[in-house]
Design an enzyme around this catalytic site. Structure first.
Site, PDB file in Angstrom:
ATOM      1  N   ASN A 118     -14.665   0.311  -6.350  1.00 56.65           N
ATOM      2  CA  ASN A 118     -15.619   1.318  -5.893  1.00 56.65           C
ATOM      3  C   ASN A 118     -16.343   1.968  -7.060  1.00 56.65           C
ATOM      4  O   ASN A 118     -15.707   2.402  -8.023  1.00 56.65           O
ATOM      5  CB  ASN A 118     -14.902   2.422  -5.109  1.00 56.65           C
ATOM      6  CG  ASN A 118     -14.396   1.957  -3.764  1.00 56.65           C
ATOM      7  OD1 ASN A 118     -14.838   0.937  -3.241  1.00 56.65           O
ATOM      8  ND2 ASN A 118     -13.462   2.697  -3.204  1.00 56.65           N
ATOM      9  N   HIS A 120      -3.605   5.903   3.840  1.00 56.29           N
ATOM     10  CA  HIS A 120      -4.390   4.753   3.413  1.00 56.29           C
ATOM     11  C   HIS A 120      -3.802   3.443   3.940  1.00 56.29           C
ATOM     12  O   HIS A 120      -4.506   2.632   4.553  1.00 56.29           O
ATOM     13  CB  HIS A 120      -4.474   4.704   1.883  1.00 56.29           C
ATOM     14  CG  HIS A 120      -5.441   3.681   1.365  1.00 56.29           C
ATOM     15  ND1 HIS A 120      -5.083   2.382   1.093  1.00 56.29           N
ATOM     16  CD2 HIS A 120      -6.762   3.775   1.082  1.00 56.29           C
ATOM     17  CE1 HIS A 120      -6.133   1.716   0.661  1.00 56.29           C
ATOM     18  NE2 HIS A 120      -7.165   2.546   0.645  1.00 56.29           N
ATOM     19  N   SER A 129     -11.867  -0.990   0.117  1.00 52.48           N
ATOM     20  CA  SER A 129     -10.550  -1.195   0.723  1.00 52.48           C
ATOM     21  C   SER A 129     -10.692  -1.509   2.205  1.00 52.48           C
ATOM     22  O   SER A 129      -9.991  -2.379   2.739  1.00 52.48           O
ATOM     23  CB  SER A 129      -9.672   0.039   0.524  1.00 52.48           C
ATOM     24  OG  SER A 129     -10.258   1.176   1.112  1.00 52.48           O
ATOM     25  N   ASP A 151       0.855  -1.188   0.000  1.00 55.54           N
ATOM     26  CA  ASP A 151       0.000   0.000   0.000  1.00 55.54           C
ATOM     27  C   ASP A 151       0.889   1.236   0.000  1.00 55.54           C
ATOM     28  O   ASP A 151       1.989   1.218  -0.550  1.00 55.54           O
ATOM     29  CB  ASP A 151      -0.929  -0.047   1.224  1.00 55.54           C
ATOM     30  CG  ASP A 151      -2.275   0.620   0.966  1.00 55.54           C
ATOM     31  OD1 ASP A 151      -2.280   1.851   0.749  1.00 55.54           O
ATOM     32  OD2 ASP A 151      -3.308  -0.063   0.986  1.00 55.54           O
TER      33      ASP A 151
END
Length: 365
Positions: free
Chosen positions: A171, A79, A234, A45
């Protein structure tokens, strides 16, 4: 774009009560069975900041791209830190701070996505390769996008190496179908539900969806010791990765394919009876996944024998609806989620039993 804001450190006094997904998934009962001991979850990430609620579970990782700290423990975006916290935050004393689904699991931080949210598929491939070679039991991938031959091979090698790979479905509106690597056969493709257990409008649908988990207004750790609130698949992916960590801890000799089977076989069916494109096999049930008598794969057509619905299984906590929907911003490899903060908002991006859909009365807090 200015650096993202986040809830202040003092928010740790209330963030636990804001983590509605813990009550929804009955995490307290699951933690009486296991807390994810001896399991390592790789998180490719934006890096993972050593947050006070998480740092004891943070391993030394690696920077796949330039600009990090050299060990995966720098995050300019929040994130990656948020995803790691959902998996394995241990919180602070007196039930304050953020708590993860598997608070005794270890996080292997892999910095492969820059702060802007765009990553290259070969960078993700390199992260996966590192995870394979450095003891990961689970790889939690909260991004979606384009693929490459190297990434395809890396994902398939991980699956063949007894590693459970969990990935976000995508998404809406930016994504209109389940993206890669969630679309790869064998990967757990994760969709999202809201506070009422209904499919979150941000969640992509499709035949690849395996399970769903909370995805709306999810609180977790952020950079600089702060906290974040996010919406997107996520978040659901990290929660499912935490669930897998619990299963792998409770059943350490169970092969990855049977771990996945246990997760899907005990999921709570939603939507039309049977698997469907919105909910997959259903909403994950932590306690059932840890306690049910699940026949092995290929064992006739037997169903999982789960406990009768009690306080030890997932309950839908009825809270105010509202998805706060946003989504991934670009193509390539894009982190999935909407981060909302004080003062502003920004976008980054088997067979089952069935339970009635009506939620119980609202729980006050």
């Amino acid at each position: 774009m200015p650096p993202p804001l986040a809830l202040q450190p003092s928010g740790g006094d209330r963030v636990r009560s804001d983590q509605w997904h813990l009550r929804y998934l009955n995490v307290q009962s699951a933690h009486q069975l296991t807390q994810g001991n001896s399991v390592t979850v790789a998180v490719p990430d934006t890096g993972v900041y050593p947050h006070p609620d998480l740092h004891m579970n943070l391993l030394t990782g690696i920077d796949i791209i330039a600009g990090g700290s050299g060990n995966g423990q720098r995050d300019r975006n929040s994130h990656g830190t948020g995803m790691a916290g959902l998996i394995a935050a241990h919180g602070q004393g007196n039930a304050t701070g953020a708590l993860g689904i598997a608070p005794k699991a270890k996080i292997l931080p892999l910095y492969d996505t820059p702060a802007g949210g765009d990553g290259h598929p070969d960078s993700l491939a390199q992260s996966i390769e590192y995870a394979i070679n450095n003891g990961a039991d689970i790889i939690s991938i909260s991004n979606v996008g384009s693929t490459s031959p190297r990434l395809n091979q890396a994902v398939r090698t991980a699956l063949a190496s007894n590693i459970v790979v969990v990935a976000a479905a995508g998404n809406r509106p930016e994504d209109n179908r389940v993206g890669y690597p969630a679309s790869e056969e064998g990967v757990i493709a994760v969709g999202g539900v809201d506070r009422l257990g209904q499919r979150a409008s941000v969640s992509v649908t499709g035949p690849e969806i395996d399970v769903v988990a909370p995805a709306v207004d999810i609180f977790s750790t952020s950079i600089d010791g702060k906290y974040r609130r996010g919406t997107g698949t996520s978040n659901a992916t990290a929660i499912v990765a935490g669930a897998v960590a619990l299963i792998r801890s409770k059943y350490p000799y169970l092969p990855a394919s049977e771990v996945v089977h246990r997760l899907t076989a005990t999921a709570i069916d939603k939507g039309p009876p049977g698997r469907d494109d919105e909910y997959g096999h259903g909403v994950i049930d932590l306690v059932a996944a840890l306690t049910a008598d699940v026949p092995p794969l290929g064992f006739g057509s037997a169903t999982a024998s789960a406990p009768a619905p009690t306080a030890g299984t997932t309950t839908a906590v009825a809270e105010p609806a509202g998805d706060g929907n946003g989504g991934a911003t670009t193509r390539g490899l894009v982190t999935l989620g909407v981060i909302v903060a004080a003062g502003g908002a920004w976008t980054f991006i088997a067979r089952r039993r069935r339970r009635g859909d009506d939620p119980p009365p609202r729980i006050s807090r």
